[in-house]
Design a protein around this motif. Sequence first.
Motif, PDB file in Angstrom:
ATOM      1  N   ALA A  23       0.844  -1.193   0.000  1.00  0.00           N
ATOM      2  CA  ALA A  23       0.000   0.000   0.000  1.00  0.00           C
ATOM      3  C   ALA A  23       0.881   1.245   0.000  1.00  0.00           C
ATOM      4  O   ALA A  23       2.029   1.208   0.450  1.00  0.00           O
ATOM      5  CB  ALA A  23      -0.932   0.004   1.215  1.00  0.00           C
ATOM      6  N   ARG A  24       0.314   2.348  -0.491  1.00  0.00           N
ATOM      7  CA  ARG A  24       1.044   3.608  -0.559  1.00  0.00           C
ATOM      8  C   ARG A  24       1.359   4.166   0.825  1.00  0.00           C
ATOM      9  O   ARG A  24       2.214   5.044   0.982  1.00  0.00           O
ATOM     10  CB  ARG A  24       0.242   4.629  -1.362  1.00  0.00           C
ATOM     11  CG  ARG A  24      -1.057   5.034  -0.700  1.00  0.00           C
ATOM     12  CD  ARG A  24      -1.930   5.910  -1.580  1.00  0.00           C
ATOM     13  NE  ARG A  24      -1.304   7.165  -1.937  1.00  0.00           N
ATOM     14  CZ  ARG A  24      -1.223   8.211  -1.136  1.00  0.00           C
ATOM     15  NH1 ARG A  24      -1.693   8.127   0.102  1.00  0.00           N
ATOM     16  NH2 ARG A  24      -0.663   9.324  -1.545  1.00  0.00           N
ATOM     17  N   SER A  25       0.661   3.675   1.860  1.00  0.00           N
ATOM     18  CA  SER A  25       0.881   4.167   3.222  1.00  0.00           C
ATOM     19  C   SER A  25       2.285   3.864   3.729  1.00  0.00           C
ATOM     20  O   SER A  25       2.720   4.456   4.722  1.00  0.00           O
ATOM     21  CB  SER A  25      -0.149   3.556   4.178  1.00  0.00           C
ATOM     22  OG  SER A  25      -0.110   2.141   4.127  1.00  0.00           O
ATOM     23  N   ALA A  26       3.021   2.982   3.046  1.00  0.00           N
ATOM     24  CA  ALA A  26       4.401   2.700   3.441  1.00  0.00           C
ATOM     25  C   ALA A  26       5.238   3.975   3.439  1.00  0.00           C
ATOM     26  O   ALA A  26       6.101   4.171   4.297  1.00  0.00           O
ATOM     27  CB  ALA A  26       5.014   1.664   2.495  1.00  0.00           C
ATOM     28  N   PHE A  27       4.961   4.875   2.486  1.00  0.00           N
ATOM     29  CA  PHE A  27       5.754   6.101   2.381  1.00  0.00           C
ATOM     30  C   PHE A  27       5.448   7.074   3.523  1.00  0.00           C
ATOM     31  O   PHE A  27       6.273   7.934   3.843  1.00  0.00           O
ATOM     32  CB  PHE A  27       5.504   6.763   1.026  1.00  0.00           C
ATOM     33  CG  PHE A  27       6.004   5.943  -0.127  1.00  0.00           C
ATOM     34  CD1 PHE A  27       7.361   5.886  -0.422  1.00  0.00           C
ATOM     35  CD2 PHE A  27       5.132   5.197  -0.906  1.00  0.00           C
ATOM     36  CE1 PHE A  27       7.829   5.118  -1.478  1.00  0.00           C
ATOM     37  CE2 PHE A  27       5.592   4.430  -1.957  1.00  0.00           C
ATOM     38  CZ  PHE A  27       6.948   4.384  -2.243  1.00  0.00           C
ATOM     39  N   LYS A  28       4.285   6.937   4.144  1.00  0.00           N
ATOM     40  CA  LYS A  28       3.979   7.779   5.299  1.00  0.00           C
ATOM     41  C   LYS A  28       4.917   7.435   6.458  1.00  0.00           C
ATOM     42  O   LYS A  28       5.473   8.331   7.107  1.00  0.00           O
ATOM     43  CB  LYS A  28       2.518   7.594   5.709  1.00  0.00           C
ATOM     44  CG  LYS A  28       1.532   7.978   4.617  1.00  0.00           C
ATOM     45  CD  LYS A  28       0.104   7.648   5.004  1.00  0.00           C
ATOM     46  CE  LYS A  28      -0.862   7.940   3.849  1.00  0.00           C
ATOM     47  NZ  LYS A  28      -2.257   7.579   4.175  1.00  0.00           N
ATOM     48  N   LEU A  29       5.105   6.145   6.710  1.00  0.00           N
ATOM     49  CA  LEU A  29       6.022   5.740   7.774  1.00  0.00           C
ATOM     50  C   LEU A  29       7.460   6.079   7.422  1.00  0.00           C
ATOM     51  O   LEU A  29       8.233   6.517   8.283  1.00  0.00           O
ATOM     52  CB  LEU A  29       5.881   4.236   8.033  1.00  0.00           C
ATOM     53  CG  LEU A  29       6.726   3.674   9.186  1.00  0.00           C
ATOM     54  CD1 LEU A  29       6.387   4.368  10.497  1.00  0.00           C
ATOM     55  CD2 LEU A  29       6.524   2.166   9.312  1.00  0.00           C
ATOM     56  N   LEU A  30       7.828   5.920   6.159  1.00  0.00           N
ATOM     57  CA  LEU A  30       9.191   6.254   5.742  1.00  0.00           C
ATOM     58  C   LEU A  30       9.477   7.743   5.924  1.00  0.00           C
ATOM     59  O   LEU A  30      10.560   8.130   6.379  1.00  0.00           O
ATOM     60  CB  LEU A  30       9.397   5.854   4.271  1.00  0.00           C
ATOM     61  CG  LEU A  30       9.505   4.351   3.997  1.00  0.00           C
ATOM     62  CD1 LEU A  30       9.432   4.080   2.494  1.00  0.00           C
ATOM     63  CD2 LEU A  30      10.797   3.791   4.572  1.00  0.00           C
ATOM     64  N   TRP A  57       3.209  -1.163   6.495  1.00  0.00           N
ATOM     65  CA  TRP A  57       4.076  -0.668   7.561  1.00  0.00           C
ATOM     66  C   TRP A  57       4.969  -1.792   8.082  1.00  0.00           C
ATOM     67  O   TRP A  57       6.134  -1.574   8.402  1.00  0.00           O
ATOM     68  CB  TRP A  57       3.244  -0.062   8.696  1.00  0.00           C
ATOM     69  CG  TRP A  57       2.856   1.364   8.421  1.00  0.00           C
ATOM     70  CD1 TRP A  57       2.652   1.929   7.196  1.00  0.00           C
ATOM     71  CD2 TRP A  57       2.639   2.403   9.379  1.00  0.00           C
ATOM     72  NE1 TRP A  57       2.321   3.261   7.330  1.00  0.00           N
ATOM     73  CE2 TRP A  57       2.300   3.582   8.653  1.00  0.00           C
ATOM     74  CE3 TRP A  57       2.692   2.465  10.761  1.00  0.00           C
ATOM     75  CZ2 TRP A  57       2.015   4.797   9.281  1.00  0.00           C
ATOM     76  CZ3 TRP A  57       2.402   3.677  11.393  1.00  0.00           C
ATOM     77  CH2 TRP A  57       2.077   4.816  10.665  1.00  0.00           C
ATOM     78  N   SER A  58       4.442  -2.995   8.142  1.00  0.00           N
ATOM     79  CA  SER A  58       5.258  -4.140   8.563  1.00  0.00           C
ATOM     80  C   SER A  58       6.372  -4.404   7.559  1.00  0.00           C
ATOM     81  O   SER A  58       7.482  -4.808   7.942  1.00  0.00           O
ATOM     82  CB  SER A  58       4.376  -5.390   8.715  1.00  0.00           C
ATOM     83  OG  SER A  58       3.474  -5.256   9.795  1.00  0.00           O
ATOM     84  N   GLN A  59       6.089  -4.183   6.274  1.00  0.00           N
ATOM     85  CA  GLN A  59       7.131  -4.325   5.259  1.00  0.00           C
ATOM     86  C   GLN A  59       8.256  -3.314   5.491  1.00  0.00           C
ATOM     87  O   GLN A  59       9.437  -3.657   5.394  1.00  0.00           O
ATOM     88  CB  GLN A  59       6.538  -4.126   3.867  1.00  0.00           C
ATOM     89  CG  GLN A  59       5.694  -5.276   3.362  1.00  0.00           C
ATOM     90  CD  GLN A  59       5.157  -4.999   1.966  1.00  0.00           C
ATOM     91  OE1 GLN A  59       4.360  -4.085   1.766  1.00  0.00           O
ATOM     92  NE2 GLN A  59       5.587  -5.778   1.006  1.00  0.00           N
ATOM     93  N   VAL A  60       7.893  -2.074   5.782  1.00  0.00           N
ATOM     94  CA  VAL A  60       8.904  -1.047   6.064  1.00  0.00           C
ATOM     95  C   VAL A  60       9.723  -1.438   7.285  1.00  0.00           C
ATOM     96  O   VAL A  60      10.963  -1.357   7.276  1.00  0.00           O
ATOM     97  CB  VAL A  60       8.231   0.327   6.284  1.00  0.00           C
ATOM     98  CG1 VAL A  60       9.260   1.348   6.767  1.00  0.00           C
ATOM     99  CG2 VAL A  60       7.572   0.806   5.009  1.00  0.00           C
ATOM    100  N   LEU A  61       9.067  -1.891   8.333  1.00  0.00           N
ATOM    101  CA  LEU A  61       9.759  -2.294   9.550  1.00  0.00           C
ATOM    102  C   LEU A  61      10.711  -3.449   9.277  1.00  0.00           C
ATOM    103  O   LEU A  61      11.850  -3.464   9.769  1.00  0.00           O
ATOM    104  CB  LEU A  61       8.733  -2.691  10.620  1.00  0.00           C
ATOM    105  CG  LEU A  61       7.826  -1.573  11.136  1.00  0.00           C
ATOM    106  CD1 LEU A  61       6.712  -2.152  12.004  1.00  0.00           C
ATOM    107  CD2 LEU A  61       8.618  -0.541  11.908  1.00  0.00           C
TER     108      LEU A  61
END
Length: 317
Positions: A23-30, A57-61
């Motif tokens: 999901a595009r929300s990954a960039f929010k956490l980044l 978000w789990s992918q980013v983590l």
Amino acid sequence: MGKSSKDKRDLYYRKAKEEGYRARSAFKLLQLNDQFHFLDDPNLKRVVDLCAAPGSWSQVLSRKLFEGQKDVEGRKIVAVDLQKMSPIDHVTTIQADITHPKTLNRILELFGNEKADFVCSDGAPDVTGLHDLDEYIQQQLIMSALQLTCCVLKRNGTFIAKIFRGRDIDMLYSQLGYLFDKIVCAKPRSSRGTSMEAFIVCLSYNPPQDWEPKLDINQSTEQFFEKIPSLNGISELSIDDQSHTKAQLPSWSLEERSIAEFMSCGGLDSFDSDATYHIDADDSRQRESLDPVQSPTNPPYKEALELKRRGKLTRAI
């Protein structure tokens, strides 16, 4: 993130597909991390992702804590959601309710009864378009996540959650300020300016020394926090006759509300989520239709397909 999504013209939507995020929300956490660097701490070992599905978000983590890192011993990521999630490398998923004591016990068991260093929540209800109602429901979700966080987060740890900014958001800032040393309201560039969402960044968890938070399925959010006199009535929110969110906190006065520092994350060199960008005619990859990164784990049409396969789905005449 399917091909028919209304967001397919969004640059962050496409970049998420290109970089393998669900999901595009990954960039929010980044972009939050670019500002606060909470995922760059070499001592960060135990992380909890609440309301985690579909798992961006789990992918980013996972990438931050494990990929390209030399010392990963003792590092653990736990993702919790009511929905089923497809597996992610280095992430232990739990399909459970974040308000249930068994969920807390399961997380602590996975951490070897050690407390977490970082807890995040990107959860949100299905919005109705009625901002006051959406804000109220979102705040209740935050308080549910906060209950679990108080039980699992170590002192000086960090908590991040999605919020909907509205008329009484300053009351939430004040409430969280009793548990954390610093509260910041952050708006990543990847979050659309037309959206009322933002993220509350709570730094340095510092609860009262004599308070021992305990989850009980039979107690309300108010009862959970009632042992802290200054937080008595933390969840008492209601909708008044004019459909405005109104705080019913008898032990608090209006003077006790606070304004959190507001910060934009991502920098001016980041892409604007509300802007339209032209496709480079010479770049064939930009004109290529990309498949979804992850197929739905429980699509609404799954039952219909199964009935059709067994010949039990017929067209009415």
